[in-house]
Motif scaffolding. Sequence first.
Motif, short mmCIF file in Angstrom:
data_model
loop_
_atom_site.label_atom_id
_atom_site.label_comp_id
_atom_site.label_asym_id
_atom_site.label_seq_id
_atom_site.Cartn_x
_atom_site.Cartn_y
_atom_site.Cartn_z
N VAL A 49 0.83 -1.21 0.00
CA VAL A 49 0.00 0.00 0.00
C VAL A 49 0.87 1.25 0.00
O VAL A 49 2.06 1.21 0.30
CB VAL A 49 -0.95 0.02 1.22
CG1 VAL A 49 -1.88 -1.17 1.18
CG2 VAL A 49 -0.15 0.03 2.52
N ALA A 50 0.26 2.38 -0.34
CA ALA A 50 0.97 3.66 -0.37
C ALA A 50 1.34 4.07 1.05
O ALA A 50 0.52 3.98 1.97
CB ALA A 50 0.10 4.73 -1.01
N PRO A 51 2.59 4.53 1.26
CA PRO A 51 3.02 4.91 2.61
C PRO A 51 2.43 6.24 3.09
O PRO A 51 2.43 6.53 4.28
CB PRO A 51 4.55 5.02 2.47
CG PRO A 51 4.77 5.35 1.02
CD PRO A 51 3.67 4.65 0.26
N ALA A 52 1.94 7.06 2.15
CA ALA A 52 1.37 8.37 2.51
C ALA A 52 0.59 8.90 1.30
O ALA A 52 0.52 8.23 0.27
CB ALA A 52 2.49 9.35 2.89
N ASP A 53 0.01 10.06 1.44
CA ASP A 53 -0.63 10.71 0.30
C ASP A 53 0.47 11.21 -0.64
O ASP A 53 1.47 11.78 -0.21
CB ASP A 53 -1.48 11.90 0.76
CG ASP A 53 -2.69 11.47 1.56
OD1 ASP A 53 -3.07 10.29 1.44
OD2 ASP A 53 -3.24 12.30 2.31
N GLY A 54 0.29 11.01 -1.94
CA GLY A 54 1.29 11.46 -2.90
C GLY A 54 1.13 10.75 -4.23
O GLY A 54 0.02 10.33 -4.58
N VAL A 55 2.24 10.62 -4.97
CA VAL A 55 2.19 9.96 -6.28
C VAL A 55 3.38 9.02 -6.42
O VAL A 55 4.39 9.17 -5.72
CB VAL A 55 2.23 10.99 -7.43
CG1 VAL A 55 1.03 11.91 -7.40
CG2 VAL A 55 3.52 11.79 -7.39
N ILE A 56 3.24 8.05 -7.31
CA ILE A 56 4.37 7.19 -7.64
C ILE A 56 5.26 7.96 -8.62
O ILE A 56 4.80 8.37 -9.69
CB ILE A 56 3.89 5.87 -8.26
CG1 ILE A 56 3.10 5.06 -7.23
CG2 ILE A 56 5.08 5.04 -8.76
CD1 ILE A 56 2.53 3.77 -7.77
#
Length: 403
Positions: A49-56
């Motif tokens: 899962v994504a570690p935080a709000d943001g983008v790859i």
Amino acid sequence: MSIDIKAPTFPESVADGTVATWHKQPGEACSADELIVDIETDKVVLEVVAPADGVIKEIVKGEGDTVLSEEVIAVFEAGAAASAPAAAAPAAEAAAAPAAEATTDADKVGPAARKLIEENGLDASQIPGTGKNGGITKEDVQNFLKNKPAAAPAAAPAAAAPALNVPVGERTEKRVPMTRLRATIAKRLVEAQQNAAMLTTYNEVNMKPVMELRKQYKDLFEKVHGGTRLGFMSFFVKAATEALKRFPAVNASIDGNDMVYHGYQDIGVAVSTDRGLMVPVLRDTDSMSLAEVEATIADFGKRGREGKLGMDDMQGGTFTITNGGVFGSLMSTPILNPPQTAILGMHKIQERPMAVNGQVEILPMMYLALSYDHRMIDGKEAVQFLVTIKDLLEDPARMLLDV
């Protein structure tokens, strides 16, 4: 801030994994804890899962690539906004409404869903989305495909015209690589047949007593146990548990030249999923109630369909039960689940004429099959084990009285 996204920590028994599906692509916005990629191992599919709000920011390992434990698979930019093409959508909408509508529809389709749509030649506008802001998820496409055959007859006349231009005799083929999980299952099944002296014994059981007991108490059972339904599997698990206590060799395993006898009963229950057959394990079934067995099996089935069964769910196990009857199988020969030495196969309940006290009665009968490793279990023990299960099911009170 850039963050390295790494593969999960694999158990010692798992050497590496394969990147199965990227649910997010570079530049796509991600919310904290949102699923971004599936890593498939020999046993389960692990979610990252994504570690935080943001983008790859960058994908280091693409779909199909092999990854090691804690290896970097992508670079994540925390707090960053979505890429320019996605951000430009509102401006495009103000300039030209039709173009903006097309962009919005495309943005609603996730990468995994888009891949399925393209492979099956579907129209995204016909698929109802249940994701965020009406987005189309992979599950939405799968559900659409499951329900699609019902609508096929109406569309058949319109689709028939192009088929006239197809040369007679032309046949299409689709080559799809075997998933890592399915390849491992295939390897283990072949090894079981090659390395074990596998033999199968059969019997049949009159399911009328269990069916009458279930019919009498199923409503009360569900009410008392918070919605847990009373099925047949719990009776088989409890009967098998009692029989395993009486015949320890059936509950044993082979390790090289050693025979390992287990002083507990951990029964695996085969669960069919889109990714292949999985066998999560019920722990210490001797101490579980019927309600606990039913609730745990229901949870296994739900998590199996969602791809959320973990390593711990499927490790170990001293005996396995598989139920081909739910698919209509009347009789089959189950294959051993190494290193276990026996597996019980349940089948379809079918009414048949049976001789009872000199009279012919129509009874709901089920064929049972016990496959076993003859290196560990003698034929006498295997037959007596199966007869014990039959006797316990035909007189369920015996399980309570331990007779």
